[in-house]
Design a protein around this motif. Structure first.
Motif, PDB file in Angstrom:
ATOM      1  N   ASP A  52      78.814  30.569  35.617  1.00 41.32           N
ATOM      2  CA  ASP A  52      79.879  31.064  34.746  1.00 41.32           C
ATOM      3  C   ASP A  52      80.549  29.926  33.982  1.00 41.32           C
ATOM      4  N   GLU A  53      80.695  28.781  34.620  1.00 40.78           N
ATOM      5  CA  GLU A  53      81.281  27.634  33.932  1.00 40.78           C
ATOM      6  C   GLU A  53      80.418  27.227  32.741  1.00 40.78           C
ATOM      7  N   ALA A  54      79.092  27.236  32.932  1.00 38.30           N
ATOM      8  CA  ALA A  54      78.189  26.907  31.826  1.00 38.30           C
ATOM      9  C   ALA A  54      78.313  27.949  30.707  1.00 38.30           C
ATOM     10  N   ASP A  55      78.380  29.224  31.076  1.00 41.82           N
ATOM     11  CA  ASP A  55      78.508  30.279  30.068  1.00 41.82           C
ATOM     12  C   ASP A  55      79.789  30.106  29.258  1.00 41.82           C
ATOM     13  N   LEU A  56      80.894  29.831  29.945  1.00 45.72           N
ATOM     14  CA  LEU A  56      82.184  29.727  29.266  1.00 45.72           C
ATOM     15  C   LEU A  56      82.268  28.480  28.392  1.00 45.72           C
ATOM     16  N   GLU A  57      81.549  27.436  28.789  1.00 47.70           N
ATOM     17  CA  GLU A  57      81.536  26.215  27.989  1.00 47.70           C
ATOM     18  C   GLU A  57      80.484  26.258  26.893  1.00 47.70           C
ATOM     19  N   GLY A  58      79.622  27.272  26.927  1.00 52.50           N
ATOM     20  CA  GLY A  58      78.580  27.405  25.930  1.00 52.50           C
ATOM     21  C   GLY A  58      77.447  26.409  26.096  1.00 52.50           C
ATOM     22  N   THR A  59      77.248  25.945  27.333  1.00 50.49           N
ATOM     23  CA  THR A  59      76.175  24.989  27.608  1.00 50.49           C
ATOM     24  C   THR A  59      75.028  25.683  28.341  1.00 50.49           C
ATOM     25  N   LYS A  60      73.904  25.003  28.433  1.00 53.09           N
ATOM     26  CA  LYS A  60      72.740  25.563  29.092  1.00 53.09           C
ATOM     27  C   LYS A  60      72.982  25.666  30.601  1.00 53.09           C
ATOM     28  N   ARG A  61      72.578  26.767  31.176  1.00 57.37           N
ATOM     29  CA  ARG A  61      72.709  26.935  32.622  1.00 57.37           C
ATOM     30  C   ARG A  61      71.804  25.932  33.343  1.00 57.37           C
ATOM     31  N   PRO A  62      72.266  25.363  34.457  1.00 54.91           N
ATOM     32  CA  PRO A  62      71.429  24.389  35.178  1.00 54.91           C
ATOM     33  C   PRO A  62      70.220  25.055  35.821  1.00 54.91           C
ATOM     34  N   ALA A  63      69.141  24.301  35.906  1.00 57.47           N
ATOM     35  CA  ALA A  63      67.907  24.830  36.497  1.00 57.47           C
ATOM     36  C   ALA A  63      67.914  24.732  38.014  1.00 57.47           C
ATOM     37  N   SER A  64      68.817  23.961  38.575  1.00 56.04           N
ATOM     38  CA  SER A  64      68.838  23.736  40.024  1.00 56.04           C
ATOM     39  C   SER A  64      70.085  24.349  40.646  1.00 56.04           C
ATOM     40  N   VAL A  65      70.448  25.552  40.205  1.00 55.17           N
ATOM     41  CA  VAL A  65      71.739  26.097  40.593  1.00 55.17           C
ATOM     42  C   VAL A  65      71.844  26.347  42.101  1.00 55.17           C
ATOM     43  N   ILE A  66      70.758  26.777  42.764  1.00 57.86           N
ATOM     44  CA  ILE A  66      70.846  26.985  44.212  1.00 57.86           C
ATOM     45  C   ILE A  66      71.094  25.652  44.919  1.00 57.86           C
ATOM     46  N   PHE A  67      70.364  24.626  44.530  1.00 57.56           N
ATOM     47  CA  PHE A  67      70.575  23.314  45.121  1.00 57.56           C
ATOM     48  C   PHE A  67      71.999  22.842  44.846  1.00 57.56           C
ATOM     49  N   PRO A 243      74.545  38.191  32.338  1.00 55.74           N
ATOM     50  CA  PRO A 243      74.030  38.645  33.639  1.00 55.74           C
ATOM     51  C   PRO A 243      73.371  37.492  34.398  1.00 55.74           C
ATOM     52  N   ILE A 244      73.441  37.549  35.704  1.00 59.35           N
ATOM     53  CA  ILE A 244      72.795  36.548  36.557  1.00 59.35           C
ATOM     54  C   ILE A 244      71.561  37.192  37.172  1.00 59.35           C
ATOM     55  N   THR A 245      70.407  36.586  36.934  1.00 56.75           N
ATOM     56  CA  THR A 245      69.145  37.145  37.394  1.00 56.75           C
ATOM     57  C   THR A 245      68.497  36.239  38.428  1.00 56.75           C
ATOM     58  N   LEU A 246      67.426  36.723  39.002  1.00 49.18           N
ATOM     59  CA  LEU A 246      66.705  35.939  40.003  1.00 49.18           C
ATOM     60  C   LEU A 246      66.169  34.645  39.390  1.00 49.18           C
ATOM     61  N   SER A 247      65.718  34.700  38.158  1.00 46.95           N
ATOM     62  CA  SER A 247      65.202  33.494  37.526  1.00 46.95           C
ATOM     63  C   SER A 247      66.300  32.456  37.299  1.00 46.95           C
ATOM     64  N   ASP A 248      67.526  32.921  37.076  1.00 43.71           N
ATOM     65  CA  ASP A 248      68.645  31.975  36.943  1.00 43.71           C
ATOM     66  C   ASP A 248      68.856  31.211  38.239  1.00 43.71           C
ATOM     67  N   LEU A 249      68.732  31.920  39.352  1.00 45.76           N
ATOM     68  CA  LEU A 249      68.956  31.284  40.655  1.00 45.76           C
ATOM     69  C   LEU A 249      67.768  30.450  41.080  1.00 45.76           C
ATOM     70  N   ALA A 250      66.577  30.998  40.926  1.00 44.83           N
ATOM     71  CA  ALA A 250      65.395  30.354  41.497  1.00 44.83           C
ATOM     72  C   ALA A 250      64.810  29.265  40.616  1.00 44.83           C
ATOM     73  N   GLY A 251      64.990  29.380  39.281  1.00 39.51           N
ATOM     74  CA  GLY A 251      64.337  28.376  38.450  1.00 39.51           C
ATOM     75  C   GLY A 251      65.096  27.984  37.219  1.00 39.51           C
ATOM     76  N   GLY A 252      66.301  28.512  37.085  1.00 41.15           N
ATOM     77  CA  GLY A 252      67.068  28.151  35.918  1.00 41.15           C
ATOM     78  C   GLY A 252      66.648  28.949  34.711  1.00 41.15           C
ATOM     79  N   GLU A 253      67.167  28.596  33.577  1.00 38.83           N
ATOM     80  CA  GLU A 253      66.924  29.314  32.331  1.00 38.83           C
ATOM     81  C   GLU A 253      65.477  29.132  31.897  1.00 38.83           C
ATOM     82  N   ARG A 254      64.817  30.238  31.590  1.00 39.35           N
ATOM     83  CA  ARG A 254      63.420  30.204  31.168  1.00 39.35           C
ATOM     84  C   ARG A 254      63.334  30.133  29.642  1.00 39.35           C
TER      85      ARG A 254
END
Length: 254
Positions: A52-67, A243-254
Motif C-alpha cells: 500500500d505504501e508503494a501504491d500511495l507513493e506511485g512507485t513500483k511494488r517490490p518483488a520481494s514483499v514476503i521476504f 488489488p493484492i494478488t498472489l503474484s504480488d506476494l509470491a513474485g512481485g509485479e509481473r
C-alpha cells in the motif's frame, strides 16, 4: 483479606491428578495451529503495508514483499522483546504452581489473543479460575460465582503465588509454546498469507489513520482544514490502492 492489586485474568485450576507433561502435549497441539494463523495474519499485515505504501507513493511494488514482510515482522518482534513497545506477540505461555493447602495444581496462562483462551476452554483440560478485586477494579466477578467462593479464590491464588508477581512469576514450572519470531517457512506460504490480506475498506481506513497521525498543525484553523479535506484524501487513497494478488506476494509485479 487478599491484596487489592491481585489480578489473575487468565488463571486455571487443573483436575486432581493432572499430569503437567500430558497437559503440555495437549496445549501444544492446540496452540500450534492458532499461532500459525496469527503469524500469517501478522505477515499479511506487514505485506499489505509495504504494498500500500508503494501504491500511495506511485512507485513500483517490490518483488520481494514476503521476504520484506517477514524481515519487518522479525524487527518488530525484536523491538517488543527489547521492551521498546508492548505490542502482542503470537505465543502462548503457561506457568504452573500448586496450592500448598489443597495440593491443587494452578496455572497462569500468558497470551494476548483470545483465540488461545477459547482453545484452552474447548480442550476442557482445566477449570477457568480467575480472580480480581471487584472493588479495586470496578469489574464484577463472573456470573454464577458467589461472593464467598470468589473471596476464597483470592486466598487460594495468594497461597499458590507465594509472593511472586502473577504477571512475571518466578519459581514456577514454565512452558512456552512457539517462538515469537516468524518462521522462514512462510516464504513458501504465499497462498495462505493472501487469504489473510485485509479487505480494501480496512486498507483505506488504516491509510487514513496513518495519514492523520502523521499530521502536525500550527493552528486550529490548519486542523479544521485538514479534517475538511478528509473525504478527498479518502477518495485519493481508494483510487491509489490496487488489488493484492498472489503474484504480488509470491513474485512481485509481473
Amino acid at each position: 483479606m487478599t491484596d487489592s492489586d491481585l489480578a489473575i485474568l487468565h488463571g486455571y485450576r487443573l483436575p486432581k491428578g493432572a499430569d503437567p507433561l500430558e497437559l503440555a502435549a495437549s496445549l501444544r497441539a492446540m496452540a500450534e495451529p492458532i499461532r500459525t494463523k496469527l503469524e500469517l495474519k501478522e505477515i499479511a499485515r506487514f505485506a499489505t503495508g509495504i504494498l500500500d505504501e508503494a501504491d500511495l507513493e506511485g512507485t513500483k511494488r517490490p518483488a520481494s514483499v514476503i521476504f520484506d514482510a517477514i524481515s519487518a515482522q522479525a524487527e518488530h518482534v525484536a523491538a517488543i522483546m527489547a521492551g521498546e513497545h508492548n505490542c502482542p506477540t503470537v505465543t502462548l505461555g503457561l506457568a504452573l504452581t500448586d496450592d500448598p493447602v489443597s495440593g491443587d495444581l494452578m496455572a497462569l496462562a500468558f497470551h494476548s489473543h483470545e483465540e488461545y483462551a477459547r482453545g484452552i476452554d474447548d480442550l476442557g483440560v482445566a477449570e477457568y479460575f480467575p480472580y480480581w478485586d471487584e472493588e479495586a477494579t470496578g469489574e464484577s466477578r463472573p456470573m454464577g460465582v458467589g461472593a464467598t467462593e470468589w473471596g476464597a479464590r483470592g486466598i487460594i491464588w495468594e497461597r499458590a503465588l507465594r509472593g511472586t508477581d502473577p504477571d512475571d512469576p518466578t519459581g514456577m514450572f514454565r512452558i512456552e509454546f512457539g517462538s515469537p519470531l516468524p518462521g522462514v517457512d512462510l516464504l513458501t506460504r504465499a497462498d495462505e498469507i493472501l487469504a489473510e490480506i485485509p479487505d480494501l475498506e480496512t486498507r483505506i481506513h488504516h491509510a487514513l489513520h496513518t495519514l492523520a497521525t502523521e499530521q502536525e498543525f500550527e493552528s486550529p484553523a490548519e486542523a479544521m482544514a485538514f479534517m475538511a479535506s478528509m473525504p478527498a484524501h479518502q477518495q485519493r487513497i481508494a483510487n491509489a490502492l490496487r488489488p493484492i494478488t498472489l503474484s504480488d506476494l509470491a513474485g512481485g509485479e509481473r
